[in-house]
Design an enzyme around this catalytic site. Structure first.
Site, mmCIF file in Angstrom:
data_model
loop_
_atom_site.group_PDB
_atom_site.id
_atom_site.type_symbol
_atom_site.label_atom_id
_atom_site.label_comp_id
_atom_site.label_asym_id
_atom_site.label_seq_id
_atom_site.Cartn_x
_atom_site.Cartn_y
_atom_site.Cartn_z
ATOM 1 N N GLU A 85 -4.196 -1.666 -2.169
ATOM 2 C CA GLU A 85 -4.704 -2.250 -0.928
ATOM 3 C C GLU A 85 -5.039 -3.712 -1.192
ATOM 4 O O GLU A 85 -5.364 -4.086 -2.306
ATOM 5 C CB GLU A 85 -6.015 -1.540 -0.523
ATOM 6 C CG GLU A 85 -5.905 -0.053 -0.350
ATOM 7 C CD GLU A 85 -5.689 0.323 1.103
ATOM 8 O OE1 GLU A 85 -5.683 -0.592 1.954
ATOM 9 O OE2 GLU A 85 -5.511 1.513 1.376
ATOM 10 N N PHE A 86 -5.027 -4.502 -0.119
ATOM 11 C CA PHE A 86 -5.390 -5.905 -0.303
ATOM 12 C C PHE A 86 -6.867 -6.045 -0.682
ATOM 13 O O PHE A 86 -7.269 -7.021 -1.298
ATOM 14 C CB PHE A 86 -5.100 -6.707 0.961
ATOM 15 C CG PHE A 86 -3.631 -6.796 1.274
ATOM 16 C CD1 PHE A 86 -2.691 -6.849 0.246
ATOM 17 C CD2 PHE A 86 -3.175 -6.829 2.587
ATOM 18 C CE1 PHE A 86 -1.333 -6.925 0.524
ATOM 19 C CE2 PHE A 86 -1.817 -6.906 2.858
ATOM 20 C CZ PHE A 86 -0.897 -6.952 1.838
ATOM 21 N N GLU A 143 16.927 -15.676 23.967
ATOM 22 C CA GLU A 143 17.189 -14.418 23.266
ATOM 23 C C GLU A 143 17.605 -13.374 24.280
ATOM 24 O O GLU A 143 17.091 -13.371 25.398
ATOM 25 C CB GLU A 143 15.935 -13.944 22.529
ATOM 26 C CG GLU A 143 15.566 -14.803 21.351
ATOM 27 C CD GLU A 143 14.273 -14.349 20.714
ATOM 28 O OE1 GLU A 143 14.336 -13.697 19.669
ATOM 29 O OE2 GLU A 143 13.194 -14.618 21.275
ATOM 30 N N HIS A 147 9.502 -23.767 16.367
ATOM 31 C CA HIS A 147 10.931 -24.108 16.324
ATOM 32 C C HIS A 147 11.297 -25.259 17.262
ATOM 33 O O HIS A 147 11.930 -26.218 16.867
ATOM 34 C CB HIS A 147 11.789 -22.894 16.707
ATOM 35 C CG HIS A 147 11.498 -21.669 15.916
ATOM 36 N ND1 HIS A 147 11.222 -21.717 14.580
ATOM 37 C CD2 HIS A 147 11.445 -20.366 16.264
ATOM 38 C CE1 HIS A 147 11.018 -20.483 14.135
ATOM 39 N NE2 HIS A 147 11.139 -19.647 15.145
ATOM 40 N N ARG A 180 0.847 -1.185 0.000
ATOM 41 C CA ARG A 180 0.000 0.000 0.000
ATOM 42 C C ARG A 180 0.888 1.243 0.000
ATOM 43 O O ARG A 180 0.950 1.964 0.981
ATOM 44 C CB ARG A 180 -0.874 -0.055 1.257
ATOM 45 C CG ARG A 180 -2.068 0.874 1.236
ATOM 46 C CD ARG A 180 -2.807 0.757 2.532
ATOM 47 N NE ARG A 180 -1.897 0.976 3.664
ATOM 48 C CZ ARG A 180 -2.183 0.667 4.916
ATOM 49 N NH1 ARG A 180 -3.320 0.120 5.222
ATOM 50 N NH2 ARG A 180 -1.326 0.914 5.890
ATOM 51 N N ASP A 222 9.515 -22.420 8.376
ATOM 52 C CA ASP A 222 10.076 -22.370 9.721
ATOM 53 C C ASP A 222 11.573 -22.239 9.464
ATOM 54 O O ASP A 222 12.237 -23.216 9.135
ATOM 55 C CB ASP A 222 9.756 -23.655 10.486
ATOM 56 C CG ASP A 222 10.229 -23.578 11.921
ATOM 57 O OD1 ASP A 222 11.211 -22.851 12.177
ATOM 58 O OD2 ASP A 222 9.636 -24.231 12.788
ATOM 59 N N HIS A 223 12.097 -21.013 9.581
ATOM 60 C CA HIS A 223 13.455 -20.790 9.063
ATOM 61 C C HIS A 223 14.498 -21.610 9.793
ATOM 62 O O HIS A 223 15.594 -21.807 9.287
ATOM 63 C CB HIS A 223 13.811 -19.302 9.079
ATOM 64 C CG HIS A 223 13.962 -18.734 10.447
ATOM 65 N ND1 HIS A 223 12.915 -18.218 11.146
ATOM 66 C CD2 HIS A 223 15.034 -18.638 11.245
ATOM 67 C CE1 HIS A 223 13.350 -17.812 12.325
ATOM 68 N NE2 HIS A 223 14.629 -18.041 12.407
ATOM 69 N N LYS A 267 18.420 -24.042 8.520
ATOM 70 C CA LYS A 267 19.772 -23.854 9.047
ATOM 71 C C LYS A 267 20.616 -25.108 8.843
ATOM 72 O O LYS A 267 20.144 -26.224 9.011
ATOM 73 C CB LYS A 267 19.703 -23.522 10.536
ATOM 74 C CG LYS A 267 19.263 -22.094 10.791
ATOM 75 C CD LYS A 267 19.366 -21.775 12.266
ATOM 76 C CE LYS A 267 18.940 -20.360 12.537
ATOM 77 N NZ LYS A 267 19.923 -19.383 12.036
ATOM 78 N N LYS A 292 5.260 -18.222 10.012
ATOM 79 C CA LYS A 292 4.595 -18.352 11.292
ATOM 80 C C LYS A 292 4.093 -16.967 11.711
ATOM 81 O O LYS A 292 4.655 -15.964 11.260
ATOM 82 C CB LYS A 292 5.544 -18.931 12.320
ATOM 83 C CG LYS A 292 6.701 -17.983 12.656
ATOM 84 C CD LYS A 292 7.320 -18.279 13.989
ATOM 85 C CE LYS A 292 8.108 -17.060 14.420
ATOM 86 N NZ LYS A 292 8.822 -17.180 15.644
ATOM 87 N N LYS A 330 12.845 -14.357 26.436
ATOM 88 C CA LYS A 330 13.434 -13.100 25.971
ATOM 89 C C LYS A 330 14.157 -12.445 27.138
ATOM 90 O O LYS A 330 13.858 -12.719 28.293
ATOM 91 C CB LYS A 330 12.332 -12.178 25.464
ATOM 92 C CG LYS A 330 11.693 -12.698 24.191
ATOM 93 C CD LYS A 330 11.047 -11.592 23.405
ATOM 94 C CE LYS A 330 10.549 -12.049 22.061
ATOM 95 N NZ LYS A 330 11.627 -12.288 21.081
#
Lengths: 304, 533
Positions: B130-131, B263, B287, B88, B224-225, B229, B195, B385
């Site tokens: 716009e969507f 994290e 993950h 947009r 799922d990155h 890896k 995700k 976190k």
């Protein structure tokens, strides 16, 4: 980085010094995956070692550079050990004098990492049958470089074909991978029968006849080599039933792919550094049958 | 001299035979230049267009656009590859090209090369809208048809939905309406989603209904990155290519398994997304349960998608929750404190978070796998976190030796053997074992042995997104979780979330620490401790 010079030494002393240096640096265990032996002349040493060290970032290695010096001097072995920041592994540069130049394998053999693959690379001149060479016999993978033969690179490929043993490869072949990859991608869309073709390159480029041999092997069509102004390979033109499939590159960086009935497209196709070629070589240590087929076909058709 | 290699015809037959179930089998058979023995040739995607929704998002700028460039730099993008941005914004092609250029310069892993950029730049297009705007999607369909014409992309489109899930229904509906979701004969249409795949079983199911209404399951790629890896793929190599570990990879030798994703950052700018979701839904559901599946599964019959997914599903199905969730789970919320030398605010003081939020920023759970291999071996999963530092790892902790022929004093500080798969940031494998301390006394203590496979070499180790984007374009699904795995994971997590919803405020823990005391107490009850990371 720590550099350490040993003059008039032996393989045993070099090993001991390596162990000592590693302990002194506080890093006694390093996960090295192979030994790379570089058999080089003094003039190729700097560039070859640089490329090998860069490639070692991907494949942590012990690098052994073997330089044969004057054969008529008294017997002597000098070594230069480097360990530390420039490479994740270890480097030793060996300089051999006198009769020892004929027995380099006696120095190299005790310095190989135990029970891991050995790769030998000749950046310049190489023996006619690498696998029968005393050092070459220690290795699973023997890498020659036809461009290292100054003006007789193309002819050296005939020697390569004659002396071929599984595990041999040549950097002239590795240089072709991006070209072959692009051509294979172009053939992912059906193109029909190829009638004949032309590979254009600067005169004496040893990669060009290999590419032509590979293409004619796979496509079953005659592929010729023609001279161009370079640099390196500049074009592959394949004559189809109607029209032409062509990859052209004049600036050694960006190529254009054109095929009948479709718009021309630009594709990045940069010439690669020796370190990248070496990293590719060390990724697969099994024999390269496709190279074997290409180099042997070339040798059969060579009329030098 | 050996005979020249087999002629092309034989090789082609061999190629077709070896390729087997691979989606590119037909391509292989039709392409005389490909040969399974030719291992130098990389897998290159066929001509296609990637349509990116959500181009201005963080993920696009930091990961996706740089990954596309890196693929180009490695020579893995097909000639004619085109990238279409949709957002947009009142933008022209060159504005999107500028954004891509900046993102590539800032975040690409490979060096910037003018010729690669030129190749990529020629294929960059932008469609504003716009969507909800039918006209914008009609324009997109026309733009794609034109790209097929000018770039030879043959009607192959991958739609990457890098947008919040609430926009999925409308985007998917638009793709359906304009016919972009239907692949004409001889071409493909694929959709890539990120995700979260829902926030519980029901919403995951609904989300899937929406996507499958337009795309068949085989065309849906859930990213799922973590699965892209290198080290995560290496779990399979470690387990199934070696004979050293598999004999001890069971309840006979393994004491327990700890899977951690810690994290050091807070929620940053993700308040809107994170609040109400929390650590368990954000990380454990995808993950950590995927890592559990890879570590716990039996050996697949092959590495093709269906065989691999079947084994992962089996192990997820066998997961059992502890009877007493109160004693075997822990949740926390970070309070103000010092993290790595910086003073940081607590979760409740973060911008955009209400002061009575009950969202957890730390979650730890104990699971068991009810099968012959793992019965009685707890799997402890934790994530949080604002913990001490950033680290993701899988630690397989082994039982103590059944008998120690040393005096008690000699082995007083000997811990348990462990095999640790370090996923990030320092990818590699560590083995922990007891060793004699040099000296005249027989003192045995823990030492670590590390292995890292040249991950420092930027050019060579592809980023997870590179691998996954390439797999999408090639149509190779093993590294993407199937909807069944997504739903099984929610079945594991839903009862825990329901229980936590009745527990009020999560226990606070100081930022920069290793989580709330209840998490340590949970381990202590089992006579174990968390690995210090």
């Amino acid at each position: 980085m720590t550099t350490f010079m040993l003059s008039d030494t032996t393989a045993g002393k070099i090993s001991a010094q390596f162990t000592h240096l590693r302990h002194q640096m506080g890093a006694p265990a390093i996960g090295m995956v192979l030994t790379l032996v570089v058999v080089s002349e003094e003039r190729h040493q700097y560039d070859a070692l640089r490329a090998a060290t860069d490639a070692a970032r991907e494949h942590p290695s012990r690098i052994i550079v073997v330089i044969s010096r004057e054969a008529d001097e008294p017997i002597r072995l000098d070594a230069e050990l480097r360990i530390g920041e420039s490479t994740p592994g270890e480097v030793v540069v060996l300089r051999l004098y006198g009769e020892l130049t004929q027995h380099a394998d006696s120095v190299v053999s005790p310095l190989l990492l135990p029970d891991t693959p050995v790769v030998v690379w000749w950046p310049g001149a190489a023996p006619d049958a690498p696998a029968k060479d005393a050092i070459g016999a220690l290795a699973q993978r023997r890498i020659t470089d036809a461009t290292g033969f100054d003006h007789s690179g193309v002819k050296s490929l005939v020697t390569r074909a004659k002396g071929y043993t599984p595990g041999d490869t040549d950097l002239a072949w590795a240089r072709l991978t991006p070209w072959r990859s692009l051509l294979a991608a172009a053939f992912d869309q059906p193109v029909g029968k190829v009638r004949k073709g032309l590979v254009e390159a600067s005169p004496g480029n040893p990669s060009a006849p290999l590419l032509a041999a590979w293409l004619s092997e796979r496509l079953g069509a005659p592929i010729k080599v023609a001279d161009s102004a370079g640099p390196g390979l500049t074009a592959v033109r394949l004559q189809l039933g109607e029209g032409e499939l062509a990859v052209t590159r004049t600036d050694s960086r960006l190529a254009t792919l054109s095929r009948p009935g479709q718009p021309d497209r630009n594709v990045a196709l940069a010439r690669r550094q020796t370190s990248e070629l070496m990293a590719e070589e060390m990724r697969r240590l099994d024999s390269d049958e496709i190279y074997e087929a290409a180099v042997k076909r070339f040798a059969r058709t060579y009329k030098g | 001299m050996t005979e020249p290699a087999a002629p092309a015809e034989d090789a082609v037959t061999a190629a077709a035979a070896v390729a087997g179930t691979a989606t590119t089998a037909e391509v292989l058979a039709a392409n005389p230049l490909r040969d399974p023995r030719d291992k130098r040739l990389p897998r290159v995607a066929g001509p296609c267009v990637m349509v990116l929704f959500g181009v201005t998002g963080d993920l696009a700028k930091r990961k996706l656009l740089p990954a596309i460039y890196d693929l180009g730099n490695r020579g893995l993008l097909p000639p004619g590859f085109s990238l279409v941005g949709f957002a947009r914004r009142d933008w022209k092609d060159q504005d999107f090209a500028q954004l891509t250029h900046d993102a590539v310069k800032a975040h690409a892993r490979t060096p910037f090369r003018e010729e690669v950029w030129k190749q990529l730049r020629e294929g960059i297009h932008f469609v504003p809208g716009e969507f909800s705007d039918d006209g914008a999607f009609d324009a997109l369909a026309m733009a794609l048809a034109e790209i097929d014409e000018t770039r030879g992309t043959g009607g192959n489109y991958a739609f990457y939905l890098s947008v919040p899930p609430r926009f999925f229904p409308v985007v998917v509906e638009q793709l359906k309406r304009t016919g972009l979701a239907d692949a004409p004969e001889g071409s493909w249409r694929r959709v890539v989603i990120e995700k979260p795949f829902g926030h519980d079983l029901r919403s995951a199911h609904e989300l899937n209904e929406i996507t499958t209404s337009a795309f068949p399951e085989s065309s849906i790629f859930r990213i799922d990155h973590y699965l892209g890896k290198e080290t995560v793929q290496n779990i399979m190599a470690l387990r199934f290519a070696n004979n050293l570990y598999e004999p001890i990879w069971n309840r006979g030798y393994v004491d327990h398994v700890q899977i951690t994703m810690a994290e050091d950052i807070g929620i940053g700018g993700r308040a809107g997304y994170y609040d109400g979701i929390g650590a368990a839904r954000d990380v454990i559901q995808n993950h950590l349960l995927q890592l559990l599946a890879l570590v716990g599964m039996e050996d697949p019959t092959s590495f093709d998608a269906s065989a691999l997914r079947r084994e992962k599903e089996k192990v997820l199905k066998a997961v059992r929750l502890p009877a007493n969730l109160g004693l075997n789970t822990a949740r926390g919320q970070y309070a103000a404190g010092w993290q790595g030398g910086e003073k940081v605010v607590g979760y409740l003081e973060e911008e955009g978070i209400s002061s009575d939020s009950t969202t957890e920023t730390y979650a730890a759970i104990k699971l068991e796998i009810a099968n012959r291999r793992w019965a009685g071996v707890p799997f402890y999963l934790r994530t949080g976190k604002r913990l001490g530092r950033r680290v993701t790892e899988v630690a397989v902790v082994f039982q103590r030796a059944p008998h120690l022929p040393f005096s008690k004093d000699d082995t007083e500080i000997l811990g348990q053997n462990a095999l640790v798969i370090r996923v990030q940031p320092d990818e590699g494998i560590t083995v922990r074992f007891g060793s004699k301390v040099p000296g005249t006394a027989m003192e045995v203590r823990d030492v670590s042995m590390d292995f890292a496979y040249g991950e420092s070499f930027l050019e060579s180790s592809p980023e997870a997104y590179e691998r996954l984007l390439l797999d999408v374009m090639i149509g190779d699904p093993p590294l993407f979780p199937h909807q069944r795995e997504v739903e099984l994971s929610w079945k594991i997590l839903d009862p825990i979330e329901e229980f936590w919803a009745t527990q009020g405020q999560p226990e606070p823990y100081e930022a920069g620490s290793w989580g709330p005391p209840s998490a340590d107490a949970m381990m202590a009850r089992d006579g174990r401790v968390w690995r210090r990371l």
